[in-house]
Design a protein around this motif. Structure first.
Motif, PDB file in Angstrom:
ATOM      1  N   ILE A 126       2.171   4.603   9.638  1.00 43.58           N
ATOM      2  CA  ILE A 126       2.778   3.522   8.861  1.00 43.58           C
ATOM      3  C   ILE A 126       2.425   3.606   7.377  1.00 43.58           C
ATOM      4  CG2 ILE A 126       0.968   1.758   9.042  1.00 43.58           C
ATOM      5  CD1 ILE A 126       3.269  -0.203   9.819  1.00 43.58           C
ATOM      6  N   ALA A 140       5.385   5.155   5.590  1.00 45.55           N
ATOM      7  CA  ALA A 140       6.720   4.598   5.819  1.00 45.55           C
ATOM      8  C   ALA A 140       7.419   4.171   4.523  1.00 45.55           C
ATOM      9  CB  ALA A 140       6.639   3.428   6.795  1.00 45.55           C
ATOM     10  N   TYR A 167       5.230   1.703  14.061  1.00 44.58           N
ATOM     11  CA  TYR A 167       5.596   1.251  12.717  1.00 44.58           C
ATOM     12  C   TYR A 167       5.789  -0.260  12.658  1.00 44.58           C
ATOM     13  CZ  TYR A 167       6.400   6.160  11.543  1.00 44.58           C
ATOM     14  OH  TYR A 167       6.237   7.499  11.312  1.00 44.58           O
ATOM     15  N   LEU A 195       6.115  -4.086   6.826  1.00 48.66           N
ATOM     16  CA  LEU A 195       7.166  -3.078   6.818  1.00 48.66           C
ATOM     17  C   LEU A 195       8.514  -3.688   7.182  1.00 48.66           C
ATOM     18  CD1 LEU A 195       8.040  -0.170   6.457  1.00 48.66           C
ATOM     19  CD2 LEU A 195       7.449   0.254   8.862  1.00 48.66           C
TER      20      LEU A 195
END
Length: 257
Positions: free
Chosen positions: A158, A161, A179, A184
């Motif tokens: 992550i 990302a 994730y 996020l």
């Protein structure tokens, strides 16, 4: 009289169609300043032979030229960003509806760890199984690579990302539950996209599109195609820029078939 079958192109080399897609993207054209590189196709096929076979440069068949010259040219192109430029030109035709992200760990050979003292980040780290590199990948809806990032194998997925997503404007972002984070998901929504990420059991339940999530297997298939190239399945290159250049080259067939 026995009939002979026409020679088939080596599975290690670019087909005529693939070559025609990238020929004009390479340096050394008649319109470029400096010396014309009439042997570009032979050179690229030589690099592909090393990439697919996993052999040492010194084992390069003579038909591709002197191995020291081919290796030196490969590293020079990597330093100038030419392999990346070709990749960036090809991905201009990408689809923008889906973006899928994931990562995969590759073991590093002992020669990849033999770096000079004081060298910059080598994208190597200790993970389960020993020294490794993690390939962070973004693909489009057809499962074609659109971005690569390299870190040590111990880095959490992550963390990369946001960099994988930067600059893209998909309608849907697909990723596995590794994730799943509020930050996020909020970032994806702020870009006007829908997060198709299953929630982890320790997180608050959150609805996601299960039908679209099934498309995520395309990024898994992409990793499988990339790892058919032995120099990607195992990292032999000391410099991460060389390993990244091989990733760009391995992506060409997926964008030119």
């Amino acid at each position: 009289m026995l009939k002979t079958k026409p020679a088939r192109p080596s599975r290690y080399e670019l087909s005529q169609t693939q070559w025609e897609r990238i020929e004009a993207l390479l340096p050394g054209k008649a319109s470029d300043p400096g010396r014309t590189a009439a042997d570009n196709r032979t050179f690229v096929n030589g690099v592909l032979w090393v990439l697919r076979s996993g052999a040492r440069w010194s084992d390069l068949p003579p038909r591709y030229g002197a191995y020291k010259s081919v290796h030196k040219r490969f590293t020079r192109w990597a330093a100038k960003g030419i392999w990346e430029q070709v990749f960036q030109s090809l991905i201009r035709d990408r689809g923008n509806e889906y973006l899928m992200i994931d990562s995969s760990i590759v073991r590093a050979h002992a020669q990849a760890a033999n770096r000079k003292r004081g060298a910059s980040d080598s994208a190597l780290g200790r993970s389960r199984g020993g020294l490794s590199t993690k390939i962070h990948l973004a693909v489009d809806g057809q499962g074609r690579p659109v971005r690569f990032l390299l870190t040590g194998g111990e880095r959490n997925d992550i963390t990369q990302a946001p960099a994988l997503l930067a600059g893209f404007k998909p309608k849907f972002v697909l990723a596995d539950k590794g994730y799943d984070s509020r930050e996020l998901v909020a970032l994806i929504r702020s870009h006007g996209a829908q997060a198709v990420i299953p929630p982890r059991s320790c997180q608050q339940p959150r609805a996601y599109d299960k039908a679209r999530y099934r498309l995520r297997n395309r990024i898994e298939r992409c990793f499988a195609k990339l790892k058919q190239f032995r120099r990607i399945a195992t990292r032999f290159d000391r410099k991460p820029s060389h390993f990244l250049a091989f990733l760009y080259l391995a992506s060409i067939p997926m964008w030119t078939d």
